[in-house]
Design a protein around this motif. Structure first.
Motif, mmCIF file in Angstrom:
data_model
loop_
_atom_site.group_PDB
_atom_site.id
_atom_site.type_symbol
_atom_site.label_atom_id
_atom_site.label_comp_id
_atom_site.label_asym_id
_atom_site.label_seq_id
_atom_site.Cartn_x
_atom_site.Cartn_y
_atom_site.Cartn_z
ATOM 1 N N TYR A 1 35.517 46.712 -13.697
ATOM 2 C CA TYR A 1 36.547 47.101 -15.352
ATOM 3 C C TYR A 1 37.784 47.033 -13.666
ATOM 4 N N ALA A 2 37.404 47.113 -12.528
ATOM 5 C CA ALA A 2 39.136 46.894 -11.886
ATOM 6 C C ALA A 2 39.408 45.623 -12.100
ATOM 7 N N LEU A 3 38.115 44.762 -12.517
ATOM 8 C CA LEU A 3 39.225 43.842 -12.875
ATOM 9 C C LEU A 3 40.036 43.644 -13.675
ATOM 10 N N VAL A 4 39.815 43.683 -14.928
ATOM 11 C CA VAL A 4 39.964 44.263 -16.167
ATOM 12 C C VAL A 4 41.359 44.956 -15.997
ATOM 13 N N GLY A 5 41.502 45.723 -15.389
ATOM 14 C CA GLY A 5 42.660 46.467 -15.033
ATOM 15 C C GLY A 5 43.682 46.156 -14.677
ATOM 16 N N ALA A 6 43.753 44.772 -13.850
ATOM 17 C CA ALA A 6 44.455 44.474 -13.559
ATOM 18 C C ALA A 6 44.638 43.477 -14.002
#
Lengths: 441, 427
Positions: B134-139
């Motif tokens: 999900y953090a990747l999505v954030g980026a």
């Protein structure tokens, strides 16, 4: 020349302990002896003792020119005797100077005047005789609990033989009139009324150390200047305070003691005005007008009404339940129960149940042992529940011995152990007759 | 002003407090002219990812046909991220991807091995993987969109928020709806704690839902007090048909506990208090509604106290049954050991039920018409129950003013406060 009337009120309640519902029916110790001792010793040290010493010094220095009035509730007197006898002694020393007047009030700082004329009269009598015993003077002027006053209460007080009473200079009663005159009751002009100047009084009680106040710091010169600036024809300035103002509301560090000393010293040196006690003011001045007070007033909150004690449903239920047992209690003629009932009548218990969340800035408060008004209410109701059971048991016993119950006549409630005798009760009060006299002998 | 918000759930698919709070806050912020991009993960066509929802869904139902809701949705940029779009990546690969993203490489251009994973529920290893993904999505979202500020709700989204901040350089607000201590008592999951702490450290402002939570954030996570601000939750106005006046089938008064039967909710204190009340007053029935890991233990305790004929377990209640339960209740008790906010007493009050709540709940900070006790103080709890059942003016007062009080706790004020926080950060 104006009369300056300094009046100080001294009261401490018997605070209740945490009394749970599972105590009902088998534990009957309601009061928090530890807390009561602690608070009394603390306030004695911070306030009563240093203030009394200051007053005594000033009387010695200025002779008869420095004069003050006190009222001390019976529950405060009892706690002096229990916890701080040195305070009682210092008040007795003040009494001996002849410069101090003691006022009458209800014995337990109760609101009985609003509910039971009979109990009101009984308590006033008890208080008056206690004052006479301790201080050698019979009170001539009256102050009701929290300065509660109305036309009806005025009548009760006058009928008990008092011709002077003090109360709050409430705006909604005085209107355009100034509190700086002597008034009388409109419905009963022989009863003279001294009206508290709340501006001048609250400048000391609430604002003295308030740095955001535009008049801070308040010096004796400034305060005296305000009195000098009053209109010439104004006759009296009634500065009525809780005695705890000195040392507890306003800590010694704020300079409140030095202020009082300087103020009194300068006022006497200037000789423009003079100190008088409540009765001296009443005697020396003529009432300028009668006041109508159909609804009770008090010295609390912005509203100057009863809502700090009887404003919400909780307070009303508790108050009703408290006086619901009066008749049975008198039937029982049990002096121990009567004394406890007295302590349960103290107004503070009801103040602790107040839900006036936003307007309590102005009320004079003793230390509240409860976290919330609900805790205070539940605790009080638990106590009343137990007390009611005890009263019912005690009165049942009496009724069983009585062959002719419930005859309506004057109450003759008397026990061998109570010091004061109740012989007079308002004739219109219906009370169950008892043969308690015969029984207790 | 435009905010990029990371949540874990959003109506209509919500599992409880967090989704409701996000919904209320988002709505209020939009009313104060804040535009919002709301990002939630959604793995569709994949049953296993559905179970990411930690609590039973449908605890709270919001009518999606509701006009206001539709209007809101139409104004909201609502991004659902297909979970399989950016697949699981291990730490090394994760770092490689984010590095490239920060250099402006688009996600589609990255060569990432697609890998199916199984989700085990709870705080298993895979949840951590999901959080990282999900953090990747954030980026990625941060790279693709224009916004002024980033706002992350609860620890699951903190890494996403922090990544978005790293990529965009915009200020980050993280919102603490519940801490790991609220969820797990003293046996905290170190991984979760670390993520919470790192997220709050990366943030410019931490919003706490109560002073209670604020204190935990400061004292147990060591976050600088000056950047932690309390914003109390609001309450959604009640829908019109909510009040159910259920007919009571028993003569006795009913005292209710309703919630998960877990350590956090303090069910055992309720039972001990019930025992004390029943010893004196047999004219009362106690109800424990809900389910949870402590349920068997609680049933055993009630049996061993010998009060089972007066103490009832209903199991998990939902929807109308909850309203019916409130309709039958004379007193509601929430003895939570730790409750960052706590919405259920407000629902009880709205149904005219007087409430007793623990001082260890955030909601105690905003309520006046409620009795507040320490969760461990069973004498005080029993006394409060007894008082509400026997001294009439008290429940009457609570009924008279409680409903009004609940309705005055509005999301609008919370929205305004959060907007002020945004403005301060941007000025």
């Amino acid at each position: 020349m104006k009369s300056i009337c300094l009046y100080f009120q001294i009261h401490q309640p018997f605070r209740l302990r945490n009394y749970r519902f599972f105590d009902i029916g088998h534990k009957h110790d309601y009061f928090d002896d530890y807390a009561n001792r602690f608070f009394m010793q603390q306030v004695a040290e911070k306030s009563y003792l240093p203030a009394n010493k200051l007053l005594l010094d000033m009387i010695k220095k200025h002779g008869k020119k420095f004069r003050v009035s006190f009222s001390i509730s019976g529950s405060a007197l009892e706690q002096f005797e229990l916890y701080t006898p040195e305070v009682l002694k210092s008040f007795q020393e003040l009494a001996q100077t002849g410069c101090v007047e003691f006022l009458a009030e209800t014995y337990s700082h109760s609101l009985a005047s609003l509910k039971s004329p009979e109990e009101f009269a009984r308590q006033v009598k008890k208080h008056s005789s206690r004052i006479e015993q301790l201080f050698g003077q019979k009170p001539k002027a009256f102050r009701n609990t929290e300065l509660v006053y109305s036309d009806d209460i005025g009548k009760l007080v006058y009928d008990m033989g008092y011709q002077t009473m003090i109360t709050e200079g409430a705006k909604h009663v005085l209107g355009w009139k100034s509190p700086n005159f002597l008034y009388c009751s409109a419905s009963n002009p022989r009863l003279k009324l001294l009206m508290r100047n709340f501006q001048m009084s609250d400048d000391l009680a609430f604002r003295f150390s308030e740095k955001r106040w535009s008049e801070w710091p308040l010096t004796a010169d400034k305060y005296l200047g305000w009195i000098n600036a009053m209109k010439d024809n104004e006759e009296v300035v009634n500065i009525f305070l809780n005695y705890e103002t000195f040392g507890e509301y306003q800590w010694a560090e704020t300079g409140i003691f030095a202020f009082l000393k300087a103020f009194a010293g300068k006022l006497i040196a200037e000789a423009k005005h003079q100190f008088k006690t409540v009765s001296e003011v009443s005697k020396s001045l003529q009432p300028v007008s009668g006041l109508h007070v159909p609804y009770p007033i008090s010295w609390a909150d912005e509203e100057r009404d009863l809502t700090a004690w009887l404003g919400n449903e909780l307070q009303k239920e508790a108050f009703d339940k408290l006086y619901l047992i009066e008749e049975k209690l008198k039937t029982s003629s049990d002096s121990q129960l009567e004394h406890e009932w007295e302590k349960l009548q103290t107004s503070d218990h009801f103040n602790f149940m107040s839900t006036k969340w936003f307007s309590d800035g102005m009320v004079f408060r003793t230390i509240n042992p409860f976290n919330s008004p609900y805790d205070a209410f539940i605790n009080y109701m638990n106590v009343i529940s137990d007390f009611t059971i005890r009263v019912e048991k005690a009165s049942e016993g009496k009724e069983v011995e009585m062959p002719t119950p419930a005859k309506k006549t004057r109450a003759v409630s008397k026990t061998a152990s109570t010091k004061e005798k109740l012989t007079k009760t308002p004739a219109n009060t219906k009370v169950t007759a008892t043969k308690s006299k015969a029984k207790t002998k | 002003m435009k905010a990029l918000m990371f949540g874990w759930e959003f109506p209509p698919h919500i599992s409880g407090g967090l989704g409701t709070a996000c919904y209320g806050l988002t709505k209020a912020l939009m009313k104060h002219d804040v535009e919002i991009i709301f990002v939630v993960p959604k793995a569709y066509g994949d049953e296993e990812t559905e179970s990411i929802r930690l609590v039973d869904a449908s605890d709270v139902v919001i009518d999606i046909k509701d006009e206001k809701f539709r209007e809101m949705i139409s104004k909201l940029s609502y991004l659902e991220i297909d979970s399989t779009l950016i697949p699981y990546a291990d730490d090394e690969e994760y770092f490689r991807i984010t590095e490239q993203l920060s250099k402006g490489v688009k996600a589609e251009q990255l060569s990432i091995k697609t890998q199916k994973y199984s989700f085990q529920g709870g705080y298993g290893k895979n949840l951590m993987e999901e959080v990282k993904r999900y953090a990747l999505v954030g980026a990625e979202v941060a790279r693709q969109h224009q916004f002024d500020i980033i706002h992350s709700h609860d620890w699951l989204t903190y890494m996403a928020g922090a990544e978005a901040k790293r990529i965009s350089g915009k200020p980050l607000v993280v919102h603490m709806h519940a801490t790991e201590f609220d969820r797990s008592g003293e046996s905290v999951n170190q991984l979760v704690y670390d993520i919470e702490r790192a997220g709050m450290e990366a943030a410019d402002i931490v919003v706490a839902v109560s002073h209670l939570t604020r204190n935990v954030v400061i004292n147990r996570y060591g976050i600088a007090p000056e950047k932690v601000i309390t914003v109390h939750n609001g309450v959604e106005p009640a829908s019109t048909n909510q009040f159910v006046d259920a007919e009571k089938k028993v003569d006795e008064k009913i005292v209710t506990f309703l919630g998960r039967i877990t350590f956090q909710k303090g069910p055992e204190y309720f039972i001990e208090a019930a025992h004390k009340v029943l010893k004196r007053d047999p004219n009362v029935r106690f109800v424990m509604a809900g389910s949870g890991d402590l349920l068997p233990k609680m049933i055993r305790r009630v049996a061993s106290l010998g009060i089972a004929t007066k103490f009832h377990f209903t199991g998990f209640l939902k929807g109308d049954d909850v309203d019916k339960m409130f309709g039958m209740s004379d007193v509601y008790v929430m003895p939570s050991v730790s409750e960052p906010f706590g919405i259920s007493p407000l629902e009880a009050m709205r149904s005219n039920v007087p409430v007793i709540i623990s001082k260890q709940s955030g909601v105690a900070e905003v309520l006046k018409y409620a009795i507040k006790i320490d969760f461990w103080d069973i004498d005080a709890m029993a006394d409060a129950i007894y008082g509400l059942l026997h001294y009439n003016s008290l429940p009457e007062m609570f009924k008279q003013y409680g409903k009004e009080e609940v309705e005055s706790i509005k999301w609008d004020q919370a929205g305004k406060k959060v907007k002020d926080i945004y403005e301060n950060l941007l000025s």
